[in-house]
Design a protein around this motif. Structure first.
Motif, PDB file in Angstrom:
ATOM      1  N   ASP A  17       0.879  -1.171  -0.121  1.00 55.88           N
ATOM      2  CA  ASP A  17      -0.030  -0.046  -0.167  1.00 55.88           C
ATOM      3  C   ASP A  17       1.008   1.166   0.041  1.00 55.88           C
ATOM      4  OD1 ASP A  17       1.040   0.208   2.691  1.00 55.88           O
ATOM      5  OD2 ASP A  17      -0.827   0.285   3.386  1.00 55.88           O
ATOM      6  N   ASN A  18       0.223   2.346  -0.304  1.00 54.40           N
ATOM      7  CA  ASN A  18       0.751   3.807   0.238  1.00 54.40           C
ATOM      8  C   ASN A  18       0.244   4.056   1.709  1.00 54.40           C
ATOM      9  OD1 ASN A  18       2.307   4.475  -2.166  1.00 54.40           O
ATOM     10  ND2 ASN A  18       0.385   4.082  -3.216  1.00 54.40           N
ATOM     11  N   ARG A  19       1.079   5.047   2.396  1.00 53.69           N
ATOM     12  CA  ARG A  19       0.481   5.104   3.803  1.00 53.69           C
ATOM     13  C   ARG A  19       1.271   6.414   4.305  1.00 53.69           C
ATOM     14  NH1 ARG A  19       2.071   0.207   7.441  1.00 53.69           N
ATOM     15  NH2 ARG A  19       0.985  -0.906   5.821  1.00 53.69           N
ATOM     16  N   VAL A  20       0.665   6.949   5.361  1.00 51.66           N
ATOM     17  CA  VAL A  20       1.504   7.954   5.864  1.00 51.66           C
ATOM     18  C   VAL A  20       1.938   7.574   7.206  1.00 51.66           C
ATOM     19  CG1 VAL A  20       1.073  10.279   6.895  1.00 51.66           C
ATOM     20  CG2 VAL A  20      -0.159   9.780   4.958  1.00 51.66           C
ATOM     21  N   VAL A  21       3.080   7.849   7.524  1.00 54.45           N
ATOM     22  CA  VAL A  21       3.808   7.447   8.800  1.00 54.45           C
ATOM     23  C   VAL A  21       4.290   8.886   9.467  1.00 54.45           C
ATOM     24  CG1 VAL A  21       4.310   5.029   8.043  1.00 54.45           C
ATOM     25  CG2 VAL A  21       6.030   7.032   7.814  1.00 54.45           C
ATOM     26  N   ARG A  22       4.652   8.750  10.847  1.00 52.90           N
ATOM     27  CA  ARG A  22       5.436   9.679  11.484  1.00 52.90           C
ATOM     28  C   ARG A  22       6.303   9.385  12.273  1.00 52.90           C
ATOM     29  NH1 ARG A  22       1.015  12.239  15.950  1.00 52.90           N
ATOM     30  NH2 ARG A  22       0.922  10.142  17.281  1.00 52.90           N
ATOM     31  N   PHE A  23       7.232  10.007  12.659  1.00 54.86           N
ATOM     32  CA  PHE A  23       8.424   9.453  13.435  1.00 54.86           C
ATOM     33  C   PHE A  23       9.395  10.844  13.889  1.00 54.86           C
ATOM     34  CE2 PHE A  23       9.236   9.389   8.917  1.00 54.86           C
ATOM     35  CZ  PHE A  23      10.416  10.027   8.733  1.00 54.86           C
ATOM     36  N   PRO A  24      10.108  10.611  15.030  1.00 53.56           N
ATOM     37  CA  PRO A  24      11.063  11.662  15.386  1.00 53.56           C
ATOM     38  C   PRO A  24      12.157  11.126  14.532  1.00 53.56           C
ATOM     39  CG  PRO A  24      10.977  10.071  17.119  1.00 53.56           C
ATOM     40  CD  PRO A  24       9.795   9.764  16.081  1.00 53.56           C
ATOM     41  N   LEU A  25      13.598  12.227  14.295  1.00 48.96           N
ATOM     42  CA  LEU A  25      14.664  11.543  13.901  1.00 48.96           C
ATOM     43  C   LEU A  25      15.141  10.414  14.515  1.00 48.96           C
ATOM     44  CD1 LEU A  25      16.074  15.053  12.623  1.00 48.96           C
ATOM     45  CD2 LEU A  25      15.170  13.141  11.166  1.00 48.96           C
ATOM     46  N   GLY A  26      15.599   9.377  13.910  1.00 45.03           N
ATOM     47  CA  GLY A  26      16.145   8.040  14.500  1.00 45.03           C
ATOM     48  C   GLY A  26      15.236   7.236  14.988  1.00 45.03           C
ATOM     49  N   GLY A  27      13.920   7.741  15.073  1.00 45.34           N
ATOM     50  CA  GLY A  27      12.804   6.789  15.747  1.00 45.34           C
ATOM     51  C   GLY A  27      12.311   5.772  14.502  1.00 45.34           C
TER      52      GLY A  27
END
Length: 384
Positions: A154-164
């Motif tokens: 699929d295509n998706r939206v993700v989120r993270f801090p740098l290094g996470g």
């Protein structure tokens, strides 16, 4: 590929859906699911002060020179299909490489770029990979980046801090060999607009049971804003979203989307909630030989479009109602090859990425590059 009429420069002033919204939706802050490292690995990147100016478009460096010093427009080189680009509060930028998943820190004073991390799990088949990037509206507090990525399914939206470790926000966006979308943009109210593609199936864009071929509006946890995440439909491939300060019907900045909407031409839509763009005429239509629209940036008086096939930046003047006025202008025609992402900073300078290593372009030794210029137009001098 000469410029359009010089007079143009002076006129440029300045559903029930089956989306899978994953856990991690607490009321305060970021609650990760799965493996997660909350701090960057190693020391945080050193950040210098933003530059006080940017050059106007100049002559490019000699092919193969390998020297950024010969070209005042180039702030980074040697990248691989840079696609997503977000500006940090200090004036530097984070750039994402579509094919490698790398995030690279780029500086306006042309200091050497620094690798920050690699986003895992992306699938680069067709035109997929690490696509759009967006900075959390509360980045100074939470340090979060949002990314639109292609996986094998699929295509998706993700989120993270740098290094996470990236945590899913919205999944289940259709995936194909082409038309994978990738536009990301936070609205003035802190909600996230997501531009998707129809994955090569034109029927998905108008199908309210699909996330494909849409502009979606969700909150920072992936939840629908209103009864459905669908903001508009009938699109084919929304690769870029941008917003001008001109108020829309809801009192927010006017939203624009690039779209591969018709055979032989690309277009820009002025995006209004509830509209089916399979039936509505576009705001701007760009002929095939000048198109391949991959990025947009808007200021109070104009909109700038990066063109892959056209190998230029298009500039269109906008009036107080957000409509196009006068003749368009173009610049950088043929100087740097295929141009994709366009982002405007607080000084009115444009950050532009090349896309010559995407399997279609003809790269030189220094490709791909990130440019930073002041456009030859008053529109770019008016920051968002």
């Amino acid at each position: 590929m000469g410029r359009r009429a010089a007079a143009g420069a002076s006129r440029l002033a300045a559903v029930v859906l089956t989306a899978v919204v994953l856990t991690g939706c607490g009321d305060g802050g970021y609650e990760p699911s799965g493996p997660f490292r909350p701090l960057p690995e190693g020391a945080p990147p050193e950040v210098g002060p933003p530059s006080s100016s940017a050059p106007v478009p100049g002559d490019p460096a000699l092919p193969g020179s390998g020297e950024e010093g010969g070209d005042p427009n180039v702030v980074a080189s040697g990248l691989s299909v840079p696609t997503g680009l977000v500006l940090l509060p200090d004036g530097s930028a984070i750039v994402g490489e579509r094919d490698t998943g790398r995030l690279v820190h780029v500086f306006p004073d042309r200091s050497p770029a620094r690798e920050l991390m690699t986003v895992p799990g992306i699938d680069t088949a067709g035109d997929g990979g690490l696509l759009g990037l967006a900075l959390s509206p509360t980045y100074l507090e939470d340090g979060l980046l949002y990314a639109y990525v292609s996986t094998a399914t699929d295509n998706r939206v993700v989120r993270f801090p740098l290094g996470g470790t990236p945590n899913p926000v919205l999944t289940g966006i259709p995936r194909g060999e082409r038309h994978n979308g990738g536009g990301l943009l936070f609205g003035t109210d802190g909600t996230l607009f997501v531009g998707t593609g129809d994955a090569g199936d034109p029927t998905l864009g108008r199908d309210l049971g699909s996330l494909g071929g849409k502009v979606l509006q969700i909150d920072v946890f992936g939840r629908s804003v209103g009864p459905s995440p669908v903001f508009s439909r009938g699109h084919r491939d929304v690769t870029a979203l941008c917003r001008s300060p001109v108020p829309d019907e809801a009192g927010q900045g006017t939203l624009y989307a690039t779209d591969d909407a018709t055979e032989g031409a690309d277009e820009v839509d002025r995006v209004v909630r509830g509209t089916d763009y399979g039936t509505v005429a576009p705001l701007i239509e760009v002929p095939a030989e000048e198109s391949g629209l991959g990025g947009c940036a808007a200021a109070g008086g104009g909109i700038f479009l990066g063109a892959l096939d056209g190998e230029r930046v298009h500039a269109f003047a906008l009036d107080g109602a957000g409509a196009v006025v006068g003749d368009p202008e173009e610049f950088l025609g043929g100087q740097y090859g295929r141009l994709r992402t366009v982002v405007i900073d607080a000084e009115g300078a444009l950050w532009i990425t090349t896309s010559n290593r995407d399997g279609v372009g003809t790269p030189i030794e220094d490709d791909d590059r990130v440019l930073r210029i002041l456009p030859p137009s008053a529109a770019g001098a008016s920051p968002l």
